[in-house]
Scaffold this active site. Structure first.
Site, mmCIF file in Angstrom:
data_model
loop_
_atom_site.group_PDB
_atom_site.id
_atom_site.type_symbol
_atom_site.label_atom_id
_atom_site.label_comp_id
_atom_site.label_asym_id
_atom_site.label_seq_id
_atom_site.Cartn_x
_atom_site.Cartn_y
_atom_site.Cartn_z
ATOM 1 N N TYR A 3 -1.603 -4.180 3.109
ATOM 2 C CA TYR A 3 -2.281 -4.252 1.804
ATOM 3 C C TYR A 3 -2.431 -5.689 1.341
ATOM 4 O O TYR A 3 -1.561 -6.530 1.612
ATOM 5 C CB TYR A 3 -1.488 -3.483 0.736
ATOM 6 C CG TYR A 3 -2.009 -2.083 0.561
ATOM 7 C CD1 TYR A 3 -3.259 -1.887 -0.034
ATOM 8 C CD2 TYR A 3 -1.297 -0.976 0.997
ATOM 9 C CE1 TYR A 3 -3.766 -0.611 -0.191
ATOM 10 C CE2 TYR A 3 -1.804 0.295 0.847
ATOM 11 C CZ TYR A 3 -3.045 0.475 0.254
ATOM 12 O OH TYR A 3 -3.550 1.728 0.103
ATOM 13 N N GLU A 11 -4.105 -6.348 -2.098
ATOM 14 C CA GLU A 11 -4.829 -6.274 -3.375
ATOM 15 C C GLU A 11 -4.795 -7.610 -4.080
ATOM 16 O O GLU A 11 -3.751 -8.278 -4.121
ATOM 17 C CB GLU A 11 -4.212 -5.188 -4.264
ATOM 18 C CG GLU A 11 -4.792 -3.826 -3.960
ATOM 19 C CD GLU A 11 -4.080 -2.706 -4.688
ATOM 20 O OE1 GLU A 11 -3.636 -2.915 -5.827
ATOM 21 O OE2 GLU A 11 -3.985 -1.628 -4.087
ATOM 22 N N THR A 43 -25.227 -5.210 2.788
ATOM 23 C CA THR A 43 -24.273 -4.736 3.783
ATOM 24 C C THR A 43 -24.205 -5.789 4.887
ATOM 25 O O THR A 43 -25.025 -6.708 4.939
ATOM 26 C CB THR A 43 -24.726 -3.389 4.392
ATOM 27 O OG1 THR A 43 -26.085 -3.504 4.784
ATOM 28 C CG2 THR A 43 -24.567 -2.251 3.413
ATOM 29 N N LYS A 56 -26.185 -4.157 9.302
ATOM 30 C CA LYS A 56 -27.564 -3.814 9.702
ATOM 31 C C LYS A 56 -28.140 -4.995 10.490
ATOM 32 O O LYS A 56 -27.684 -5.260 11.595
ATOM 33 C CB LYS A 56 -28.393 -3.463 8.461
ATOM 34 C CG LYS A 56 -27.864 -2.240 7.711
ATOM 35 C CD LYS A 56 -28.787 -1.824 6.585
ATOM 36 C CE LYS A 56 -28.315 -0.565 5.884
ATOM 37 N NZ LYS A 56 -27.490 -0.800 4.691
ATOM 38 N N ARG A 85 -19.193 -2.634 9.618
ATOM 39 C CA ARG A 85 -19.634 -1.883 8.434
ATOM 40 C C ARG A 85 -18.928 -2.479 7.232
ATOM 41 O O ARG A 85 -17.721 -2.696 7.242
ATOM 42 C CB ARG A 85 -19.252 -0.408 8.555
ATOM 43 C CG ARG A 85 -19.871 0.305 9.698
ATOM 44 C CD ARG A 85 -19.839 1.800 9.509
ATOM 45 N NE ARG A 85 -21.008 2.213 8.774
ATOM 46 C CZ ARG A 85 -22.222 2.331 9.317
ATOM 47 N NH1 ARG A 85 -22.420 2.073 10.580
ATOM 48 N NH2 ARG A 85 -23.244 2.714 8.584
HETATM 49 N N1 DSN Z 1 -28.392 4.464 4.682
HETATM 50 C C1 DSN Z 1 -28.978 3.164 4.826
HETATM 51 C C2 DSN Z 1 -30.280 3.215 5.542
HETATM 52 O O1 DSN Z 1 -30.332 3.865 6.563
HETATM 53 O O2 DSN Z 1 -31.232 2.593 5.124
HETATM 54 C C3 DSN Z 1 -29.090 2.481 3.546
HETATM 55 O O3 DSN Z 1 -27.826 2.426 2.981
#
Ligand code: DSN
Length: 422
Positions: A56, A58, A228, A231, A237
Protein backbone atom coordinates in the site's frame (compact mmCIF):
# COMPACT_ATOMS: atom_id res chain seq x y z
CA UNK A 1 12.68 -12.14 -12.25
CA UNK A 2 10.71 -14.41 -14.54
CA UNK A 3 8.45 -13.41 -17.38
CA UNK A 4 4.81 -13.13 -16.36
CA UNK A 5 3.77 -16.38 -18.03
CA UNK A 6 5.90 -19.01 -16.35
CA UNK A 7 5.52 -22.54 -15.10
CA UNK A 8 4.59 -21.56 -11.55
CA UNK A 9 1.12 -20.44 -12.54
CA UNK A 10 0.53 -23.63 -14.46
CA UNK A 11 1.32 -25.60 -11.29
CA UNK A 12 -0.69 -23.40 -8.92
CA UNK A 13 -3.76 -22.82 -11.07
CA UNK A 14 -3.91 -24.81 -14.29
CA UNK A 15 -7.45 -23.60 -14.99
CA UNK A 16 -6.42 -19.95 -15.16
CA UNK A 17 -3.17 -20.88 -16.90
CA UNK A 18 -5.09 -22.70 -19.63
CA UNK A 19 -7.41 -19.74 -20.13
CA UNK A 20 -4.40 -17.47 -20.36
CA UNK A 21 -2.87 -19.82 -22.88
CA UNK A 22 -6.06 -19.61 -24.95
CA UNK A 23 -6.01 -15.83 -24.83
CA UNK A 24 -2.32 -15.82 -25.73
CA UNK A 25 -3.15 -17.91 -28.79
CA UNK A 26 -6.00 -15.51 -29.71
CA UNK A 27 -3.85 -12.40 -29.33
CA UNK A 28 -1.00 -13.83 -31.37
CA UNK A 29 -3.01 -15.41 -34.21
CA UNK A 30 -5.81 -12.86 -34.70
CA UNK A 31 -5.80 -9.35 -36.12
CA UNK A 32 -6.58 -7.18 -33.08
CA UNK A 33 -8.29 -4.17 -34.64
CA UNK A 34 -10.16 -2.65 -31.72
CA UNK A 35 -8.70 0.87 -31.76
CA UNK A 36 -8.50 1.17 -27.98
CA UNK A 37 -6.33 -1.98 -27.69
CA UNK A 38 -2.62 -2.54 -28.17
CA UNK A 39 0.21 -4.90 -27.26
CA UNK A 40 2.14 -3.62 -24.23
CA UNK A 41 5.89 -4.27 -24.32
CA UNK A 42 7.52 -7.10 -22.41
CA UNK A 43 9.06 -4.52 -20.05
CA UNK A 44 5.61 -3.12 -19.28
CA UNK A 45 4.16 -6.62 -18.77
CA UNK A 46 7.00 -7.58 -16.50
CA UNK A 47 6.57 -4.48 -14.35
CA UNK A 48 2.84 -5.08 -13.96
CA UNK A 49 3.31 -8.71 -12.97
CA UNK A 50 5.85 -7.92 -10.26
CA UNK A 51 6.37 -7.60 -6.51
CA UNK A 52 5.31 -3.99 -6.79
CA UNK A 53 1.73 -5.18 -6.37
CA UNK A 54 2.47 -6.16 -2.77
CA UNK A 55 2.31 -2.88 -0.94
CA UNK A 56 0.00 0.00 0.00
CA UNK A 57 1.12 3.56 -0.64
CA UNK A 58 -1.87 5.82 0.03
CA UNK A 59 -0.86 9.43 -0.30
CA UNK A 60 1.78 11.00 -2.51
CA UNK A 61 5.61 10.80 -2.63
CA UNK A 62 6.99 12.10 0.68
CA UNK A 63 3.50 12.21 2.22
CA UNK A 64 2.36 8.60 2.52
CA UNK A 65 0.00 7.14 5.09
CA UNK A 66 2.05 3.92 5.12
CA UNK A 67 5.66 3.24 6.07
CA UNK A 68 8.15 1.53 3.83
CA UNK A 69 7.41 3.57 0.72
CA UNK A 70 10.92 4.84 -0.11
CA UNK A 71 11.16 2.93 -3.39
CA UNK A 72 7.55 3.68 -4.26
CA UNK A 73 8.23 7.40 -3.75
CA UNK A 74 11.16 7.22 -6.15
CA UNK A 75 9.27 5.31 -8.80
CA UNK A 76 6.18 7.50 -8.61
CA UNK A 77 8.38 10.61 -8.90
CA UNK A 78 10.06 9.06 -11.91
CA UNK A 79 6.68 8.38 -13.54
CA UNK A 80 5.61 11.99 -12.88
CA UNK A 81 8.84 13.49 -14.22
CA UNK A 82 8.78 11.34 -17.35
CA UNK A 83 5.14 12.17 -18.07
CA UNK A 84 5.77 15.90 -17.51
CA UNK A 85 8.72 15.80 -19.87
CA UNK A 86 6.95 13.76 -22.55
CA UNK A 87 3.90 16.01 -22.59
CA UNK A 88 5.52 19.27 -21.42
CA UNK A 89 2.86 19.44 -18.73
CA UNK A 90 2.85 21.69 -15.67
CA UNK A 91 1.36 19.06 -13.38
CA UNK A 92 0.64 15.34 -13.68
CA UNK A 93 -1.13 12.87 -11.41
CA UNK A 94 -0.22 9.28 -12.32
CA UNK A 95 -2.39 7.41 -9.81
CA UNK A 96 -5.61 6.98 -11.79
CA UNK A 97 -6.78 3.38 -12.09
CA UNK A 98 -8.78 3.83 -15.32
CA UNK A 99 -10.00 6.44 -17.78
CA UNK A 100 -13.32 6.47 -15.97
CA UNK A 101 -11.60 7.12 -12.62
CA UNK A 102 -9.67 9.95 -14.26
CA UNK A 103 -12.82 11.61 -15.59
CA UNK A 104 -14.56 11.05 -12.26
CA UNK A 105 -11.70 12.76 -10.39
CA UNK A 106 -11.57 15.66 -12.87
CA UNK A 107 -15.31 16.30 -12.44
CA UNK A 108 -14.95 15.96 -8.67
CA UNK A 109 -12.23 18.64 -8.73
CA UNK A 110 -14.05 21.18 -10.89
CA UNK A 111 -17.77 20.57 -10.31
CA UNK A 112 -20.43 20.38 -7.62
CA UNK A 113 -23.26 17.86 -7.86
CA UNK A 114 -25.89 19.05 -10.34
CA UNK A 115 -23.59 21.50 -12.18
CA UNK A 116 -24.11 22.01 -15.88
CA UNK A 117 -21.59 20.35 -18.18
CA UNK A 118 -21.32 19.81 -21.93
CA UNK A 119 -19.91 16.65 -23.50
CA UNK A 120 -20.04 14.78 -26.78
CA UNK A 121 -23.05 12.51 -27.14
CA UNK A 122 -22.19 8.81 -26.95
CA UNK A 123 -24.38 8.35 -30.02
CA UNK A 124 -21.94 10.56 -31.92
CA UNK A 125 -18.69 9.18 -30.51
CA UNK A 126 -18.43 10.50 -26.95
CA UNK A 127 -17.51 8.24 -24.01
CA UNK A 128 -19.93 6.94 -21.38
CA UNK A 129 -18.36 9.31 -18.85
CA UNK A 130 -19.17 12.30 -21.04
CA UNK A 131 -22.69 12.43 -19.66
CA UNK A 132 -24.49 9.21 -20.57
CA UNK A 133 -27.65 8.90 -18.47
CA UNK A 134 -26.74 5.35 -17.38
CA UNK A 135 -23.31 6.48 -16.15
CA UNK A 136 -22.47 8.35 -12.92
CA UNK A 137 -21.65 11.39 -15.07
CA UNK A 138 -25.20 11.65 -16.36
CA UNK A 139 -26.65 11.11 -12.89
CA UNK A 140 -24.42 13.39 -10.82
CA UNK A 141 -24.25 16.35 -13.21
CA UNK A 142 -26.61 18.10 -15.60
CA UNK A 143 -24.99 17.12 -18.89
CA UNK A 144 -25.97 18.68 -22.20
CA UNK A 145 -24.77 16.83 -25.28
CA UNK A 146 -23.31 18.14 -28.49
CA UNK A 147 -22.67 16.08 -31.58
CA UNK A 148 -21.49 16.17 -35.16
CA UNK A 149 -23.20 17.90 -38.05
CA UNK A 150 -25.55 15.93 -40.26
CA UNK A 151 -23.89 17.45 -43.31
CA UNK A 152 -20.32 16.14 -42.93
CA UNK A 153 -20.45 14.13 -39.67
CA UNK A 154 -17.71 16.34 -38.20
CA UNK A 155 -17.82 18.39 -35.01
CA UNK A 156 -19.89 21.49 -35.70
CA UNK A 157 -18.19 24.22 -33.67
CA UNK A 158 -20.90 26.82 -34.45
CA UNK A 159 -23.51 24.49 -33.08
CA UNK A 160 -21.34 23.71 -30.03
CA UNK A 161 -20.94 27.46 -29.41
CA UNK A 162 -24.67 28.05 -29.65
CA UNK A 163 -25.43 25.20 -27.20
CA UNK A 164 -22.78 26.58 -24.84
CA UNK A 165 -24.30 30.07 -24.98
CA UNK A 166 -27.70 28.68 -24.17
CA UNK A 167 -26.63 26.21 -21.45
CA UNK A 168 -23.80 28.26 -19.86
CA UNK A 169 -22.00 25.14 -18.58
CA UNK A 170 -19.42 25.24 -15.83
CA UNK A 171 -17.25 22.77 -17.78
CA UNK A 172 -17.01 21.66 -21.40
CA UNK A 173 -15.59 18.20 -22.09
CA UNK A 174 -14.01 17.60 -25.48
CA UNK A 175 -12.51 14.41 -26.86
CA UNK A 176 -14.14 11.19 -28.04
CA UNK A 177 -14.00 7.41 -28.30
CA UNK A 178 -15.25 7.04 -31.85
CA UNK A 179 -14.38 10.17 -33.81
CA UNK A 180 -12.07 9.68 -36.80
CA UNK A 181 -11.14 13.33 -37.31
CA UNK A 182 -8.87 15.92 -35.71
CA UNK A 183 -10.32 17.73 -32.70
CA UNK A 184 -9.79 21.49 -32.71
CA UNK A 185 -8.94 22.08 -29.05
CA UNK A 186 -8.24 25.79 -29.64
CA UNK A 187 -11.75 26.24 -30.94
CA UNK A 188 -13.15 24.51 -27.84
CA UNK A 189 -11.01 26.85 -25.70
CA UNK A 190 -12.48 29.90 -27.45
CA UNK A 191 -16.01 28.61 -26.86
CA UNK A 192 -15.27 27.80 -23.20
CA UNK A 193 -13.82 31.29 -22.70
CA UNK A 194 -16.82 32.92 -24.34
CA UNK A 195 -19.15 31.33 -21.78
CA UNK A 196 -16.75 31.34 -18.80
CA UNK A 197 -16.45 27.53 -18.63
CA UNK A 198 -13.55 25.30 -17.67
CA UNK A 199 -12.25 23.14 -20.52
CA UNK A 200 -11.47 19.45 -20.06
CA UNK A 201 -9.97 17.33 -22.83
CA UNK A 202 -10.25 13.54 -22.74
CA UNK A 203 -7.46 12.38 -25.06
CA UNK A 204 -7.53 8.66 -24.21
CA UNK A 205 -7.75 7.53 -27.82
CA UNK A 206 -5.30 9.94 -29.45
CA UNK A 207 -2.73 10.42 -26.70
CA UNK A 208 0.01 8.54 -28.58
CA UNK A 209 -0.55 10.68 -31.66
CA UNK A 210 -0.36 13.80 -29.50
CA UNK A 211 2.86 12.64 -27.82
CA UNK A 212 4.35 12.16 -31.29
CA UNK A 213 3.19 15.58 -32.53
CA UNK A 214 0.71 14.13 -35.02
CA UNK A 215 -2.42 15.69 -33.52
CA UNK A 216 -2.91 19.15 -31.95
CA UNK A 217 -2.02 19.10 -28.26
CA UNK A 218 -4.57 20.30 -25.68
CA UNK A 219 -2.26 20.27 -22.68
CA UNK A 220 -1.48 23.99 -22.77
CA UNK A 221 -4.98 24.83 -23.99
CA UNK A 222 -7.32 22.97 -21.62
CA UNK A 223 -7.55 23.42 -17.85
CA UNK A 224 -7.45 19.69 -17.30
CA UNK A 225 -6.62 16.75 -19.57
CA UNK A 226 -7.35 13.10 -18.88
CA UNK A 227 -6.03 10.05 -20.68
CA UNK A 228 -5.65 6.32 -20.39
CA UNK A 229 -2.19 4.81 -20.87
CA UNK A 230 -2.99 1.54 -22.63
CA UNK A 231 -4.39 2.61 -25.99
CA UNK A 232 -2.21 4.42 -28.55
CA UNK A 233 0.32 5.10 -25.76
CA UNK A 234 0.89 1.33 -25.53
CA UNK A 235 1.44 1.19 -21.77
CA UNK A 236 -0.30 -0.62 -18.90
CA UNK A 237 -4.04 -0.33 -18.28
CA UNK A 238 -4.50 2.84 -16.28
CA UNK A 239 -4.82 6.59 -16.61
CA UNK A 240 -3.26 9.94 -15.74
CA UNK A 241 -4.43 13.53 -15.41
CA UNK A 242 -2.59 16.65 -16.56
CA UNK A 243 -3.51 20.09 -15.36
CA UNK A 244 -2.25 23.61 -15.10
CA UNK A 245 -0.13 24.28 -12.02
CA UNK A 246 -2.88 26.38 -10.43
CA UNK A 247 -5.16 23.32 -10.30
CA UNK A 248 -2.53 20.84 -9.08
CA UNK A 249 -3.71 20.70 -5.47
CA UNK A 250 -7.37 20.52 -6.47
CA UNK A 251 -6.69 17.58 -8.81
CA UNK A 252 -4.40 15.72 -6.40
CA UNK A 253 -6.99 16.01 -3.62
CA UNK A 254 -9.74 14.90 -5.98
CA UNK A 255 -7.74 11.76 -6.83
CA UNK A 256 -6.67 10.98 -3.26
CA UNK A 257 -8.56 11.06 -0.95
CA UNK A 258 -11.44 12.33 -3.12
CA UNK A 259 -12.14 9.41 -5.39
CA UNK A 260 -9.40 6.78 -4.87
CA UNK A 261 -7.51 5.27 -1.97
CA UNK A 262 -4.55 2.90 -2.46
CA UNK A 263 -2.72 3.55 -5.74
CA UNK A 264 -1.76 0.54 -7.90
CA UNK A 265 2.00 0.97 -7.65
CA UNK A 266 2.83 -1.85 -10.07
CA UNK A 267 0.69 -0.04 -12.66
CA UNK A 268 2.33 3.31 -11.86
CA UNK A 269 5.78 1.76 -12.33
CA UNK A 270 4.62 0.27 -15.63
CA UNK A 271 3.36 3.73 -16.66
CA UNK A 272 6.86 5.06 -15.97
CA UNK A 273 8.29 2.36 -18.26
CA UNK A 274 5.77 3.28 -20.96
CA UNK A 275 6.65 7.00 -20.72
CA UNK A 276 10.30 6.08 -21.16
CA UNK A 277 9.45 3.95 -24.19
CA UNK A 278 7.45 6.84 -25.64
CA UNK A 279 10.57 9.01 -25.48
CA UNK A 280 12.70 6.37 -27.14
CA UNK A 281 13.78 5.82 -30.68
CA UNK A 282 11.03 4.47 -32.88
CA UNK A 283 8.00 5.84 -31.01
CA UNK A 284 7.30 8.69 -33.43
CA UNK A 285 7.78 6.38 -36.40
CA UNK A 286 5.34 3.95 -34.80
CA UNK A 287 2.66 6.61 -34.33
CA UNK A 288 3.24 7.90 -37.83
CA UNK A 289 2.73 4.41 -39.19
CA UNK A 290 -0.46 3.98 -37.11
CA UNK A 291 -1.93 7.02 -38.90
CA UNK A 292 -0.68 5.97 -42.36
CA UNK A 293 -2.07 2.48 -41.83
CA UNK A 294 -5.48 3.83 -40.81
CA UNK A 295 -5.64 5.99 -43.96
CA UNK A 296 -4.84 2.99 -46.18
CA UNK A 297 -7.31 0.80 -44.30
CA UNK A 298 -9.98 3.50 -44.78
CA UNK A 299 -9.37 3.65 -48.54
CA UNK A 300 -9.47 -0.14 -48.76
CA UNK A 301 -12.76 -0.39 -46.86
CA UNK A 302 -14.30 2.28 -49.07
CA UNK A 303 -13.24 0.25 -52.12
CA UNK A 304 -15.07 -2.71 -50.57
CA UNK A 305 -18.34 -0.78 -50.44
CA UNK A 306 -18.42 0.29 -46.79
CA UNK A 307 -19.48 3.89 -46.16
CA UNK A 308 -16.98 5.72 -44.00
CA UNK A 309 -18.31 8.21 -41.48
CA UNK A 310 -16.79 11.61 -42.48
CA UNK A 311 -15.45 9.91 -45.62
CA UNK A 312 -12.11 8.89 -44.06
CA UNK A 313 -9.83 9.34 -41.07
CA UNK A 314 -7.16 11.67 -39.66
CA UNK A 315 -6.21 9.40 -36.78
CA UNK A 316 -5.88 5.76 -35.72
CA UNK A 317 -9.46 4.60 -36.32
CA UNK A 318 -12.10 4.28 -38.97
CA UNK A 319 -15.82 4.40 -38.32
CA UNK A 320 -17.51 2.43 -41.07
CA UNK A 321 -21.19 2.04 -41.84
CA UNK A 322 -21.79 -1.57 -42.92
CA UNK A 323 -25.47 -1.15 -43.81
CA UNK A 324 -24.69 -0.59 -47.52
CA UNK A 325 -23.65 -4.29 -47.44
CA UNK A 326 -27.06 -5.16 -45.94
CA UNK A 327 -25.53 -6.05 -42.57
CA UNK A 328 -25.56 -4.50 -39.13
CA UNK A 329 -22.43 -3.79 -37.11
CA UNK A 330 -22.96 -6.59 -34.59
CA UNK A 331 -23.37 -9.29 -37.22
CA UNK A 332 -20.44 -7.84 -39.18
CA UNK A 333 -18.17 -7.93 -36.11
CA UNK A 334 -19.24 -11.54 -35.34
CA UNK A 335 -18.58 -12.68 -38.92
CA UNK A 336 -15.17 -11.00 -38.92
CA UNK A 337 -14.24 -12.58 -35.60
CA UNK A 338 -14.88 -16.01 -37.10
CA UNK A 339 -12.32 -15.07 -39.73
CA UNK A 340 -9.80 -13.95 -37.08
CA UNK A 341 -10.38 -10.22 -37.57
CA UNK A 342 -11.49 -8.65 -34.28
CA UNK A 343 -13.30 -5.31 -34.41
CA UNK A 344 -16.11 -3.85 -32.34
CA UNK A 345 -19.51 -2.77 -33.52
CA UNK A 346 -20.35 0.87 -32.97
CA UNK A 347 -23.13 3.40 -33.33
CA UNK A 348 -22.63 5.85 -36.16
CA UNK A 349 -23.90 9.45 -35.95
CA UNK A 350 -27.69 9.65 -36.46
CA UNK A 351 -27.87 5.86 -36.28
CA UNK A 352 -31.36 4.47 -36.71
CA UNK A 353 -30.32 1.22 -35.04
CA UNK A 354 -29.69 0.43 -31.34
CA UNK A 355 -26.36 0.36 -29.47
CA UNK A 356 -26.59 -3.46 -29.20
CA UNK A 357 -27.06 -3.82 -32.94
CA UNK A 358 -25.72 -0.61 -34.46
CA UNK A 359 -24.93 0.26 -38.08
CA UNK A 360 -21.18 0.54 -37.79
CA UNK A 361 -17.87 -1.08 -36.99
CA UNK A 362 -14.85 0.77 -35.57
CA UNK A 363 -11.60 -0.81 -36.78
CA UNK A 364 -8.27 0.70 -35.79
CA UNK A 365 -4.57 0.19 -36.42
CA UNK A 366 -2.56 0.65 -33.15
CA UNK A 367 -2.11 -3.06 -32.34
CA UNK A 368 -1.46 -4.20 -35.91
CA UNK A 369 1.16 -1.47 -36.27
CA UNK A 370 2.88 -2.64 -33.09
CA UNK A 371 3.27 -6.02 -34.83
CA UNK A 372 5.08 -4.23 -37.66
CA UNK A 373 2.28 -4.32 -40.23
CA UNK A 374 2.29 -1.61 -42.85
CA UNK A 375 0.30 -0.31 -45.84
CA UNK A 376 0.54 -3.56 -47.82
CA UNK A 377 -1.01 -5.55 -44.99
CA UNK A 378 -3.77 -2.94 -44.47
CA UNK A 379 -4.75 -3.21 -48.12
CA UNK A 380 -4.94 -6.98 -47.81
CA UNK A 381 -6.89 -6.84 -44.55
CA UNK A 382 -9.45 -4.44 -46.08
CA UNK A 383 -9.92 -6.96 -48.91
CA UNK A 384 -10.48 -9.78 -46.44
CA UNK A 385 -13.02 -7.66 -44.55
CA UNK A 386 -14.84 -7.06 -47.84
CA UNK A 387 -14.77 -10.77 -48.76
CA UNK A 388 -16.20 -11.84 -45.41
CA UNK A 389 -18.89 -9.16 -45.22
CA UNK A 390 -20.05 -9.52 -48.78
CA UNK A 391 -20.62 -13.26 -48.39
CA UNK A 392 -22.11 -13.60 -44.90
CA UNK A 393 -23.74 -16.94 -45.70
CA UNK A 394 -20.48 -18.55 -46.87
CA UNK A 395 -18.67 -20.15 -43.98
CA UNK A 396 -16.02 -21.36 -46.41
CA UNK A 397 -14.96 -17.75 -47.06
CA UNK A 398 -14.47 -17.16 -43.35
CA UNK A 399 -12.50 -20.41 -42.97
CA UNK A 400 -10.23 -19.47 -45.87
CA UNK A 401 -9.66 -15.94 -44.56
CA UNK A 402 -9.00 -17.30 -41.04
CA UNK A 403 -6.18 -19.42 -42.46
CA UNK A 404 -4.67 -16.49 -44.35
CA UNK A 405 -4.95 -14.28 -41.24
CA UNK A 406 -3.02 -16.92 -39.28
CA UNK A 407 -0.31 -16.95 -41.93
CA UNK A 408 -0.06 -13.15 -41.90
CA UNK A 409 0.18 -13.17 -38.08
CA UNK A 410 3.02 -15.69 -38.28
CA UNK A 411 4.95 -13.24 -40.42
CA UNK A 412 4.52 -10.54 -37.74
CA UNK A 413 5.18 -12.43 -34.50
CA UNK A 414 4.39 -10.87 -31.16
CA UNK A 415 5.25 -12.19 -27.70
CA UNK A 416 6.64 -15.35 -29.33
CA UNK A 417 8.97 -16.07 -26.40
CA UNK A 418 6.58 -15.25 -23.56
CA UNK A 419 4.87 -18.58 -23.15
CA UNK A 420 7.27 -20.38 -20.94
CA UNK A 421 5.39 -23.02 -19.02
CA UNK A 422 5.72 -26.21 -21.02
N1 DSN B 1 -13.82 1.51 -23.93
C1 DSN B 1 -12.90 2.39 -24.59
C2 DSN B 1 -12.99 2.29 -26.07
O1 DSN B 1 -13.00 1.18 -26.55
O2 DSN B 1 -13.02 3.29 -26.75
C3 DSN B 1 -13.06 3.77 -24.13
O3 DSN B 1 -12.90 3.78 -22.76
Amino acid sequence: MSTYMDAQLFQTDPQIAKLMEGEYERQTTCLMMIPSENYASRAVLQTMGSILTNKYAEGYPGERYYNGCAFYDMLENLAIERARKLFKAEHVNVQLHTGTSANYAAYYAFLELGDKVMGMSTAHGGHLTHGKDLNFSGRFYEFHSYGVSKKDERLDYDEIRSIAKKVKPKLIVCGASAYPRTVDFEKFREIADEVGAFLMADIAHIVGLIAAGLHPDPIKVADVVTTTTHKTLRGPRGAIIFCKRQYAEKIDKAVFPGTQAGPLMHQIAAKAVCFKEAQSFGFKEYQNQVVKNAAVLADGLKDQGLRLVTGGTDNHLVLADVTPLKLNGKDAADLLEEAGIVVNCNLIPFDKRSAMSPSGIRPGTPALTTRGMKEEEMTQIAKWIGEVLKKPKKESVRIAVRQQVREMCEQFPIYHDLLNWR
